[in-house]
Motif scaffolding. Sequence first.
Motif, PDB file in Angstrom:
ATOM      1  N   VAL A 174      12.186   5.961   9.945  1.00  0.00           N
ATOM      2  CA  VAL A 174      11.048   5.083  10.229  1.00  0.00           C
ATOM      3  C   VAL A 174      10.163   5.023   8.997  1.00  0.00           C
ATOM      4  O   VAL A 174       9.782   6.059   8.448  1.00  0.00           O
ATOM      5  CB  VAL A 174      10.248   5.613  11.448  1.00  0.00           C
ATOM      6  CG1 VAL A 174       8.947   4.852  11.624  1.00  0.00           C
ATOM      7  CG2 VAL A 174      11.087   5.525  12.709  1.00  0.00           C
ATOM      8  N   TRP A 175       9.860   3.793   8.562  1.00  0.00           N
ATOM      9  CA  TRP A 175       9.039   3.580   7.374  1.00  0.00           C
ATOM     10  C   TRP A 175       7.723   2.912   7.772  1.00  0.00           C
ATOM     11  O   TRP A 175       7.716   1.895   8.460  1.00  0.00           O
ATOM     12  CB  TRP A 175       9.777   2.690   6.380  1.00  0.00           C
ATOM     13  CG  TRP A 175      10.959   3.338   5.734  1.00  0.00           C
ATOM     14  CD1 TRP A 175      12.008   3.953   6.347  1.00  0.00           C
ATOM     15  CD2 TRP A 175      11.216   3.421   4.342  1.00  0.00           C
ATOM     16  NE1 TRP A 175      12.902   4.420   5.420  1.00  0.00           N
ATOM     17  CE2 TRP A 175      12.441   4.093   4.177  1.00  0.00           C
ATOM     18  CE3 TRP A 175      10.538   2.970   3.209  1.00  0.00           C
ATOM     19  CZ2 TRP A 175      13.002   4.347   2.928  1.00  0.00           C
ATOM     20  CZ3 TRP A 175      11.086   3.218   1.964  1.00  0.00           C
ATOM     21  CH2 TRP A 175      12.303   3.908   1.828  1.00  0.00           C
ATOM     22  N   TYR A 176       6.627   3.517   7.311  1.00  0.00           N
ATOM     23  CA  TYR A 176       5.283   2.992   7.553  1.00  0.00           C
ATOM     24  C   TYR A 176       4.727   2.416   6.245  1.00  0.00           C
ATOM     25  O   TYR A 176       4.954   2.977   5.180  1.00  0.00           O
ATOM     26  CB  TYR A 176       4.342   4.102   8.015  1.00  0.00           C
ATOM     27  CG  TYR A 176       4.693   4.719   9.352  1.00  0.00           C
ATOM     28  CD1 TYR A 176       4.375   4.068  10.534  1.00  0.00           C
ATOM     29  CD2 TYR A 176       5.327   5.952   9.425  1.00  0.00           C
ATOM     30  CE1 TYR A 176       4.680   4.631  11.767  1.00  0.00           C
ATOM     31  CE2 TYR A 176       5.631   6.526  10.652  1.00  0.00           C
ATOM     32  CZ  TYR A 176       5.302   5.865  11.819  1.00  0.00           C
ATOM     33  OH  TYR A 176       5.606   6.432  13.030  1.00  0.00           O
ATOM     34  N   ALA A 177       3.980   1.310   6.339  1.00  0.00           N
ATOM     35  CA  ALA A 177       3.336   0.713   5.169  1.00  0.00           C
ATOM     36  C   ALA A 177       1.830   0.705   5.369  1.00  0.00           C
ATOM     37  O   ALA A 177       1.339   0.810   6.499  1.00  0.00           O
ATOM     38  CB  ALA A 177       3.839  -0.715   4.957  1.00  0.00           C
ATOM     39  N   GLY A 178       1.114   0.584   4.266  1.00  0.00           N
ATOM     40  CA  GLY A 178      -0.347   0.521   4.339  1.00  0.00           C
ATOM     41  C   GLY A 178      -0.954   1.773   4.925  1.00  0.00           C
ATOM     42  O   GLY A 178      -1.941   1.719   5.660  1.00  0.00           O
ATOM     43  N   VAL A 179      -0.382   2.922   4.592  1.00  0.00           N
ATOM     44  CA  VAL A 179      -0.848   4.175   5.189  1.00  0.00           C
ATOM     45  C   VAL A 179      -2.194   4.569   4.587  1.00  0.00           C
ATOM     46  O   VAL A 179      -2.338   4.727   3.379  1.00  0.00           O
ATOM     47  CB  VAL A 179       0.191   5.302   5.010  1.00  0.00           C
ATOM     48  CG1 VAL A 179      -0.327   6.622   5.568  1.00  0.00           C
ATOM     49  CG2 VAL A 179       1.509   4.914   5.684  1.00  0.00           C
ATOM     50  N   THR A 180      -3.159   4.705   5.467  1.00  0.00           N
ATOM     51  CA  THR A 180      -4.503   5.167   5.128  1.00  0.00           C
ATOM     52  C   THR A 180      -4.642   6.597   5.643  1.00  0.00           C
ATOM     53  O   THR A 180      -3.749   7.108   6.337  1.00  0.00           O
ATOM     54  CB  THR A 180      -5.560   4.293   5.824  1.00  0.00           C
ATOM     55  OG1 THR A 180      -5.360   4.408   7.249  1.00  0.00           O
ATOM     56  CG2 THR A 180      -5.448   2.820   5.399  1.00  0.00           C
ATOM     57  N   MET A 181      -5.754   7.219   5.364  1.00  0.00           N
ATOM     58  CA  MET A 181      -6.003   8.567   5.883  1.00  0.00           C
ATOM     59  C   MET A 181      -5.997   8.562   7.416  1.00  0.00           C
ATOM     60  O   MET A 181      -5.483   9.481   8.042  1.00  0.00           O
ATOM     61  CB  MET A 181      -7.319   9.132   5.362  1.00  0.00           C
ATOM     62  CG  MET A 181      -7.323   9.409   3.880  1.00  0.00           C
ATOM     63  SD  MET A 181      -6.135  10.703   3.448  1.00  0.00           S
ATOM     64  CE  MET A 181      -6.411  10.782   1.687  1.00  0.00           C
ATOM     65  N   GLU A 182      -6.554   7.513   8.009  1.00  0.00           N
ATOM     66  CA  GLU A 182      -6.595   7.415   9.468  1.00  0.00           C
ATOM     67  C   GLU A 182      -5.190   7.263  10.049  1.00  0.00           C
ATOM     68  O   GLU A 182      -4.839   7.912  11.035  1.00  0.00           O
ATOM     69  CB  GLU A 182      -7.479   6.237   9.898  1.00  0.00           C
ATOM     70  CG  GLU A 182      -8.952   6.399   9.557  1.00  0.00           C
ATOM     71  CD  GLU A 182      -9.279   6.130   8.071  1.00  0.00           C
ATOM     72  OE1 GLU A 182      -8.484   5.464   7.364  1.00  0.00           O
ATOM     73  OE2 GLU A 182     -10.330   6.603   7.626  1.00  0.00           O
ATOM     74  N   LEU A 183      -4.378   6.396   9.432  1.00  0.00           N
ATOM     75  CA  LEU A 183      -3.017   6.216   9.915  1.00  0.00           C
ATOM     76  C   LEU A 183      -2.193   7.486   9.692  1.00  0.00           C
ATOM     77  O   LEU A 183      -1.388   7.869  10.543  1.00  0.00           O
ATOM     78  CB  LEU A 183      -2.351   5.013   9.237  1.00  0.00           C
ATOM     79  CG  LEU A 183      -0.898   4.734   9.641  1.00  0.00           C
ATOM     80  CD1 LEU A 183      -0.736   4.612  11.149  1.00  0.00           C
ATOM     81  CD2 LEU A 183      -0.400   3.479   8.930  1.00  0.00           C
ATOM     82  N   GLY A 238       0.822  -1.204   0.000  1.00  0.00           N
ATOM     83  CA  GLY A 238       0.000   0.000   0.000  1.00  0.00           C
ATOM     84  C   GLY A 238       0.849   1.244   0.000  1.00  0.00           C
ATOM     85  O   GLY A 238       2.029   1.195  -0.326  1.00  0.00           O
ATOM     86  N   VAL A 239       0.301   2.333   0.432  1.00  0.00           N
ATOM     87  CA  VAL A 239       1.056   3.586   0.445  1.00  0.00           C
ATOM     88  C   VAL A 239       2.155   3.483   1.507  1.00  0.00           C
ATOM     89  O   VAL A 239       1.908   3.106   2.650  1.00  0.00           O
ATOM     90  CB  VAL A 239       0.141   4.786   0.739  1.00  0.00           C
ATOM     91  CG1 VAL A 239       0.945   6.076   0.795  1.00  0.00           C
ATOM     92  CG2 VAL A 239      -0.948   4.888  -0.331  1.00  0.00           C
ATOM     93  N   VAL A 240       3.375   3.827   1.109  1.00  0.00           N
ATOM     94  CA  VAL A 240       4.532   3.800   1.998  1.00  0.00           C
ATOM     95  C   VAL A 240       4.919   5.244   2.321  1.00  0.00           C
ATOM     96  O   VAL A 240       4.985   6.087   1.428  1.00  0.00           O
ATOM     97  CB  VAL A 240       5.707   3.054   1.335  1.00  0.00           C
ATOM     98  CG1 VAL A 240       6.971   3.169   2.174  1.00  0.00           C
ATOM     99  CG2 VAL A 240       5.338   1.592   1.105  1.00  0.00           C
ATOM    100  N   VAL A 241       5.184   5.489   3.603  1.00  0.00           N
ATOM    101  CA  VAL A 241       5.594   6.809   4.088  1.00  0.00           C
ATOM    102  C   VAL A 241       6.849   6.631   4.934  1.00  0.00           C
ATOM    103  O   VAL A 241       6.879   5.777   5.826  1.00  0.00           O
ATOM    104  CB  VAL A 241       4.470   7.468   4.928  1.00  0.00           C
ATOM    105  CG1 VAL A 241       4.962   8.730   5.623  1.00  0.00           C
ATOM    106  CG2 VAL A 241       3.262   7.774   4.059  1.00  0.00           C
ATOM    107  N   ALA A 242       7.882   7.419   4.641  1.00  0.00           N
ATOM    108  CA  ALA A 242       9.127   7.368   5.398  1.00  0.00           C
ATOM    109  C   ALA A 242       9.335   8.692   6.125  1.00  0.00           C
ATOM    110  O   ALA A 242       9.093   9.754   5.551  1.00  0.00           O
ATOM    111  CB  ALA A 242      10.303   7.088   4.478  1.00  0.00           C
ATOM    112  N   VAL A 243       9.773   8.617   7.376  1.00  0.00           N
ATOM    113  CA  VAL A 243       9.999   9.803   8.193  1.00  0.00           C
ATOM    114  C   VAL A 243      11.475   9.855   8.582  1.00  0.00           C
ATOM    115  O   VAL A 243      12.001   8.899   9.168  1.00  0.00           O
ATOM    116  CB  VAL A 243       9.130   9.781   9.469  1.00  0.00           C
ATOM    117  CG1 VAL A 243       9.405  11.009  10.333  1.00  0.00           C
ATOM    118  CG2 VAL A 243       7.650   9.689   9.126  1.00  0.00           C
TER     119      VAL A 243
END
Length: 117
Positions: free
Chosen positions: A80-89, A70-75
């Motif tokens: 730190v890398w997040y996967a499956g980022v939804t609007m809620e996450l 899903g959508v991947v976001v890195a900070v």
Amino acid sequence: MMATGAAPQPFMEPYARHVLVCVGQFCSPNRDGRAIYSRLAALLQREGLLFGPTRVKRSEAPCLGVCAGGVVVAVYPEGVWYAGVTMELLERIVVEHLKQGRVIEEAVFHRLSPNTR
């Protein structure tokens, strides 16, 4: 002193974190990454994270090299890398991680090795 005709040196305001959002079509064929990237700007503004010492930069990336999850976001600088980022996450990432400094452990799929920093 600059040489005559030389381009001026760029200047960037200091920032605390940089968020990269994958907008590639392999991770999010429905273009969810673009929607996440767009919403991120509004959330950063709402939380007062666009200016000053807590400023957060955001960038969209055509590919972060994961191509799954899903959508991947890195900070960064935490790496730190997040996967499956939804609007809620995304809302939680902005409020809990970017504003309050608490990583959302259950959503992390990768961390930059502490030996590489």
